[in-house]
Design a protein around this motif. Sequence first.
Motif, short mmCIF file in Angstrom:
data_model
loop_
_atom_site.label_atom_id
_atom_site.label_comp_id
_atom_site.label_asym_id
_atom_site.label_seq_id
_atom_site.Cartn_x
_atom_site.Cartn_y
_atom_site.Cartn_z
N ALA A 175 43.03 27.60 -0.54
CA ALA A 175 43.14 28.45 0.64
C ALA A 175 41.91 28.36 1.54
N ASP A 176 40.75 28.11 0.93
CA ASP A 176 39.51 28.09 1.72
C ASP A 176 38.95 26.70 1.94
N GLY A 177 39.71 25.65 1.63
CA GLY A 177 39.22 24.30 1.89
C GLY A 177 39.68 23.31 0.84
N TYR A 178 38.94 22.20 0.78
CA TYR A 178 39.30 21.10 -0.11
C TYR A 178 38.24 20.95 -1.21
N TYR A 179 38.70 20.54 -2.40
CA TYR A 179 37.80 20.40 -3.55
C TYR A 179 38.15 19.10 -4.28
N VAL A 180 37.12 18.55 -4.97
CA VAL A 180 37.35 17.42 -5.88
C VAL A 180 36.92 17.86 -7.28
N THR A 181 37.71 17.47 -8.26
CA THR A 181 37.42 17.76 -9.66
C THR A 181 37.16 16.44 -10.38
N LEU A 182 35.96 16.29 -10.93
CA LEU A 182 35.58 15.09 -11.65
C LEU A 182 35.77 15.33 -13.14
N SER A 183 36.53 14.47 -13.79
CA SER A 183 36.68 14.51 -15.24
C SER A 183 35.65 13.56 -15.83
N LEU A 184 34.68 14.12 -16.58
CA LEU A 184 33.54 13.37 -17.09
C LEU A 184 33.69 13.15 -18.59
N ASP A 185 33.18 12.01 -19.05
CA ASP A 185 33.28 11.68 -20.47
C ASP A 185 32.03 10.91 -20.89
N ASP A 186 31.49 11.28 -22.06
CA ASP A 186 30.37 10.57 -22.66
C ASP A 186 30.63 10.50 -24.16
N SER A 231 43.75 47.63 -0.29
CA SER A 231 43.89 48.12 1.08
C SER A 231 43.65 46.99 2.09
N LYS A 232 42.65 46.16 1.81
CA LYS A 232 42.39 45.04 2.71
C LYS A 232 43.52 44.02 2.66
N LEU A 233 44.04 43.77 1.46
CA LEU A 233 45.16 42.84 1.33
C LEU A 233 46.40 43.35 2.05
N LYS A 234 46.63 44.65 1.98
CA LYS A 234 47.78 45.23 2.68
C LYS A 234 47.65 45.06 4.18
N SER A 235 46.42 45.23 4.68
CA SER A 235 46.19 45.08 6.12
C SER A 235 46.48 43.66 6.58
N VAL A 236 46.01 42.67 5.80
CA VAL A 236 46.23 41.27 6.17
C VAL A 236 47.70 40.91 6.00
N GLN A 237 48.36 41.43 4.95
CA GLN A 237 49.78 41.16 4.73
C GLN A 237 50.62 41.75 5.86
N ARG A 238 50.22 42.91 6.35
CA ARG A 238 50.93 43.52 7.47
C ARG A 238 50.80 42.66 8.73
N ARG A 239 49.63 42.05 8.88
CA ARG A 239 49.40 41.18 10.03
C ARG A 239 50.31 39.94 9.96
N VAL A 240 50.50 39.42 8.74
CA VAL A 240 51.39 38.27 8.57
C VAL A 240 52.83 38.66 8.91
N SER A 241 53.26 39.83 8.48
CA SER A 241 54.64 40.26 8.70
C SER A 241 54.95 40.47 10.17
N ARG A 242 53.92 40.82 10.95
CA ARG A 242 54.15 41.11 12.37
C ARG A 242 54.21 39.84 13.22
N LEU A 257 45.17 35.49 4.54
CA LEU A 257 45.68 36.18 3.36
C LEU A 257 45.39 35.38 2.09
N GLY A 258 45.56 34.07 2.17
CA GLY A 258 45.26 33.23 1.02
C GLY A 258 43.79 33.28 0.63
N ARG A 259 42.91 33.31 1.62
CA ARG A 259 41.47 33.40 1.32
C ARG A 259 41.12 34.73 0.65
N GLN A 260 41.77 35.80 1.07
CA GLN A 260 41.51 37.10 0.46
C GLN A 260 41.97 37.12 -1.00
N HIS A 261 43.15 36.57 -1.27
CA HIS A 261 43.64 36.51 -2.65
C HIS A 261 42.75 35.62 -3.50
#
Length: 411
Positions: A175-186, A231-242, A257-261
């Motif tokens: 929700a807040d951007g892009y990530y890379v996950t490195l699987s490391l082995d030794d 309460s903050k999530l409800k406010s953002v969810q209400r904004r999405v619904s409108r 909303l995704g960033r808040q969750h």
Amino acid sequence: MRTSYQYRIKPTKEQAEKIDSTLEKLRYQYNYLLAQRFDWYEQNRCSIDRCPLICHIPELREQPNYYNQKASLTQLKVDRPWYKSIHSQVLQEVPKKVEITFDRWLKGDINGKKSGRPRFKGKGQYKTFTYPQFKRQHFDNSKITLSKIGDVKVIVHRQVPDGFDIKTVSVTKKADGYYVTLSLDDKTVPTIKPDFKADNIVGIDVGLIDFIVTSDNDRISAPKFFRKAESKLKSVQRRVSRRKKGSNRRKKAIKQLGRQHKKVADTRKDFHFKIALSLLDKYDVVAVEKLNIKGLSKTRLAKSINDAGWGQFISILSNKAENAGLKVIAVNPNGTSLECSSCGHKVKKPLSQRMHNCPVCHASLCRDLNAAINIKNRGAHGLKAQVMSGLGVIEKPSLTRRGVWEYVTLQ
């Protein structure tokens, strides 16, 4: 030794469009390959000796599997040339993912536990693709080279340990951007063998008022991250619904909303890691209840149970204990709150009664503390049974007059 590091990346606008385009194309192919399997399954799932006398038997076709679906990708690039913009091994990971998902539904995992019927992924629901092979020189302290995408800026908040090879690289859109996950082995780093003191054991009782209560009467109150952010999530969810469906303003509100969750989820996960670390620094063995969290989350306390995140906490605790050579043992949760930790007498009491008062031995203590002590005792007995079975000694549990379980060696 195998481990994973995750870093945030900062792609340019053009690179972000390539990542999004790759995810969408992989989503189309995932849905197509999954539909192939469903189509074959619906036509061939009925055994020939169980068909009605009059029925239409369809033309038998080869069963879709990982190998023939993987081989079909060559023709896919001929029919749809735009798939050439995706790295071949990244595209080959799609039939592998379909194979795993379908087998978990029909056959179950290694423990025999089956998953639900696979679902087709809607727009934006395919979020990760993987490079199964990666060269170490394509990653440094400022950038990572991703085939067909380019050199992407990466924020390295911790260095890759010396001697570790990068086996796979996964790109994930959150929700807040892009990530890379490195699987490391030794392979030169040995896996830590269990080396714990069986006497240094603690039992923990998870709850909704106190997140955990230990058998040593240490308490950590439930942080209730979702309740505080509700309460903050409800406010953002209400904004999405409108907002009008399909509009750019609605898309922006959905991202917010995704960033808040995600913030709530990350805060909860960080809390779980810290609690697990504090327990494993102090104790060698941790006994927990083997709860049916999926069933509990369907009750009227579902919101509070999901907010607590007991399943994630126990999973983190188990993984960290295994990596440190310590032990987490799960015990039967039945009756831990009813049984008296002193004499074993069962004292029935409603959930609202927070004190345990035994009429037999007159013990009086907190209900959660009583449960934690019972969990510790069951964990100690279960651990002893595991150790004795490893030594080839068979023991049979028996209940003493005081109601305490002990193990008697069978001759």
